[in-house]
Motif scaffolding. Structure first.
Motif, short mmCIF file in Angstrom:
data_model
loop_
_atom_site.label_atom_id
_atom_site.label_comp_id
_atom_site.label_asym_id
_atom_site.label_seq_id
_atom_site.Cartn_x
_atom_site.Cartn_y
_atom_site.Cartn_z
N ALA A 260 -4.92 7.29 -13.77
CA ALA A 260 -4.78 7.44 -15.22
C ALA A 260 -6.11 7.25 -15.93
CB ALA A 260 -3.75 6.44 -15.75
N LEU A 261 -6.92 6.29 -15.45
CA LEU A 261 -8.23 6.05 -16.06
C LEU A 261 -9.17 7.23 -15.81
CD1 LEU A 261 -8.81 2.28 -15.21
CD2 LEU A 261 -8.39 3.27 -17.46
N GLU A 262 -9.13 7.80 -14.61
CA GLU A 262 -9.95 8.97 -14.31
C GLU A 262 -9.59 10.14 -15.21
OE1 GLU A 262 -12.45 9.50 -12.27
OE2 GLU A 262 -12.55 7.46 -11.49
N GLN A 263 -8.28 10.38 -15.38
CA GLN A 263 -7.83 11.47 -16.24
C GLN A 263 -8.22 11.22 -17.69
OE1 GLN A 263 -3.63 12.25 -16.00
NE2 GLN A 263 -3.70 13.91 -17.52
N GLY A 264 -8.06 9.96 -18.14
CA GLY A 264 -8.44 9.63 -19.51
C GLY A 264 -9.93 9.79 -19.74
N ALA A 265 -10.75 9.45 -18.73
CA ALA A 265 -12.20 9.60 -18.86
C ALA A 265 -12.58 11.07 -18.99
CB ALA A 265 -12.89 8.96 -17.66
N GLU A 266 -11.97 11.92 -18.17
CA GLU A 266 -12.26 13.36 -18.24
C GLU A 266 -11.88 13.93 -19.60
OE1 GLU A 266 -13.86 15.24 -16.21
OE2 GLU A 266 -14.13 13.77 -14.62
N GLU A 267 -10.72 13.52 -20.11
CA GLU A 267 -10.28 14.01 -21.42
C GLU A 267 -11.20 13.52 -22.53
OE1 GLU A 267 -6.29 12.67 -21.71
OE2 GLU A 267 -5.48 14.17 -20.31
N ASP B 212 1.94 2.66 -5.29
CA ASP B 212 0.70 1.89 -5.38
C ASP B 212 0.30 1.80 -6.84
OD1 ASP B 212 -1.79 0.77 -5.23
OD2 ASP B 212 -2.36 1.85 -3.42
N ALA B 213 0.51 0.64 -7.45
CA ALA B 213 0.23 0.47 -8.88
C ALA B 213 -1.25 0.62 -9.18
CB ALA B 213 0.74 -0.90 -9.34
N GLY C 129 0.82 -1.21 0.00
CA GLY C 129 0.00 0.00 0.00
C GLY C 129 0.85 1.25 0.00
N GLN C 130 0.39 2.25 0.74
CA GLN C 130 1.10 3.51 0.81
C GLN C 130 1.49 3.85 2.24
OE1 GLN C 130 -0.93 6.68 -1.13
NE2 GLN C 130 -0.80 5.74 -3.15
N GLU C 131 1.72 2.84 3.05
CA GLU C 131 2.14 3.08 4.42
C GLU C 131 3.60 3.51 4.44
OE1 GLU C 131 1.40 -0.42 6.58
OE2 GLU C 131 -0.78 -0.36 6.38
N GLN C 132 3.97 4.38 5.37
CA GLN C 132 5.32 4.87 5.50
C GLN C 132 6.05 4.09 6.59
OE1 GLN C 132 5.14 9.02 6.28
NE2 GLN C 132 4.70 9.59 4.18
N THR C 133 7.37 3.91 6.39
CA THR C 133 8.18 3.30 7.43
C THR C 133 8.57 4.36 8.44
OG1 THR C 133 10.20 3.69 6.20
CG2 THR C 133 9.09 1.60 5.79
N ALA C 134 8.72 3.95 9.68
CA ALA C 134 9.05 4.90 10.73
C ALA C 134 10.45 5.44 10.60
CB ALA C 134 8.87 4.24 12.09
N SER C 135 11.36 4.64 10.04
CA SER C 135 12.77 5.03 9.98
C SER C 135 13.09 5.89 8.76
CB SER C 135 13.66 3.79 9.98
OG SER C 135 13.32 2.95 8.88
N THR C 136 12.55 5.55 7.59
CA THR C 136 12.92 6.25 6.35
C THR C 136 11.88 7.21 5.86
OG1 THR C 136 12.02 4.54 4.92
CG2 THR C 136 14.29 4.25 5.66
N GLY C 137 10.60 6.98 6.17
CA GLY C 137 9.54 7.85 5.68
C GLY C 137 9.23 7.63 4.21
N LEU C 138 9.78 6.58 3.59
CA LEU C 138 9.54 6.30 2.17
C LEU C 138 8.14 5.75 1.97
CD1 LEU C 138 12.93 4.65 1.20
CD2 LEU C 138 12.19 6.98 0.74
N VAL C 139 7.55 6.06 0.81
CA VAL C 139 6.22 5.59 0.47
C VAL C 139 6.33 4.67 -0.73
CG1 VAL C 139 3.90 6.24 -0.21
CG2 VAL C 139 5.18 7.69 1.36
#
Length: 264
Positions: A44-51, A36-37, A23-33
């Motif tokens: 991308a699908l939402e943007q394509g639908a709007e366009e 999320d594929a 998921g998109q949980e952060q690690t306590a030590s590095t803060g990296l995210v």
């Protein structure tokens, strides 16, 4: 544990072993995210639908939305003159939307139906720019518009409701003089005579439109194969336009030759 290695220049490089997290949980030590594929695909699908929706929107609607957005910009300029603060155009909130509605009513003296349509234009345009438009903002503005509709004076603004055409009006149109005298102040100075074929075309279109209660878009899409001459009159297949279902209409002979769609 970190390890130190040497690069090609002999400098120490610290190497850290790590693995992606769910998921998109952060690690306590590095803060990296972690990436999320699924979220990326949905975005991308939402943007394509709007366009896609914007690309297939009728030109008339696109032009109307552009006019609504210009009024939204004008409202923000008017608001900035009184508050000393220019808000972002994408800041569509309950307060700004209701203020825009009141501004259109009191300063622009717009008709309630026009105000309702401009609310839609601003909402669609703002969302197209990536802004989030809260549902309560549009609901509050439209509740105000509903109150405006109860006021006869407000409803009388603008062009008002279109006057329905009658058979008498249709007969006047179909029996009008073929000559068109030049109007004062126009470049054309000669009297124009409408060709007989054009006159017959206009008569047939006007009478048939009246008989089937056709909309402008339906009459534009109507073609010869959709009209069948039968002993009782005409069988007209009205094609689907703007998402409306197609329909079949039986047209009988009229009592007056000048307004009979079958004869015309």
């Amino acid at each position: 544990m970190p390890e130190t290695t040497l690069n090609s220049r002999g400098a120490g490089v610290e190497v850290v072993d790590a693995e992606l997290i769910e998921g998109q949980e952060q690690t306590a030590s590095t803060g990296l995210v972690a990436h999320d594929a699924a979220a990326a695909v949905l975005t991308a699908l939402e943007q394509g639908a709007e366009e896609h929706i914007a690309a297939n929107r009728p030109k008339k609607t696109t032009a109307s939305y552009a006019g609504d957005w210009k009024l939204w910009q004008e409202f923000h300029g008017w608001l900035a003159e009184r508050t000393g603060t220019l808000l972002a155009l994408t800041a569509v909130t309950k307060g700004t939307m209701v203020g825009f509605t009141v501004w259109l009513d009191e300063l622009k003296e717009a008709a309630p139906n026009s105000i309702d349509r401009r609310i839609t234009g601003v909402t669609v345009t703002a969302r197209g720019l990536g802004a989030t438009v809260p549902k309560e903002a549009t609901l509050a503005a439209r509740q105000l518009v509903r109150k405006f509709r109860n006021d006869p004076k407000r409803m009388a603004r603008g062009r008002g409701k279109a006057v329905p055409i009658t058979p008498v009006d249709l007969r006047k149109m179909n029996t009008a003089d073929r000559t068109r005298a030049p109007k004062p102040g126009t470049r054309r100075q000669r009297t124009h005579v409408v060709p007989e074929l054009a006159r017959l075309r206009d008569r047939s279109i006007n009478t048939l439109r009246f008989a089937i209660a056709g909309r402008n878009e339906e009459m534009s899409a109507l073609d010869d194969p959709y009209i069948k001459l039968v002993s009782e009159g005409l069988e007209v297949h009205v094609p689907s336009v703007k998402g409306r279902p197609p329909r079949d209409v039986a047209v009988a002979y009229g009592e007056h030759p000048d307004t009979c769609p079958v004869r015309c």
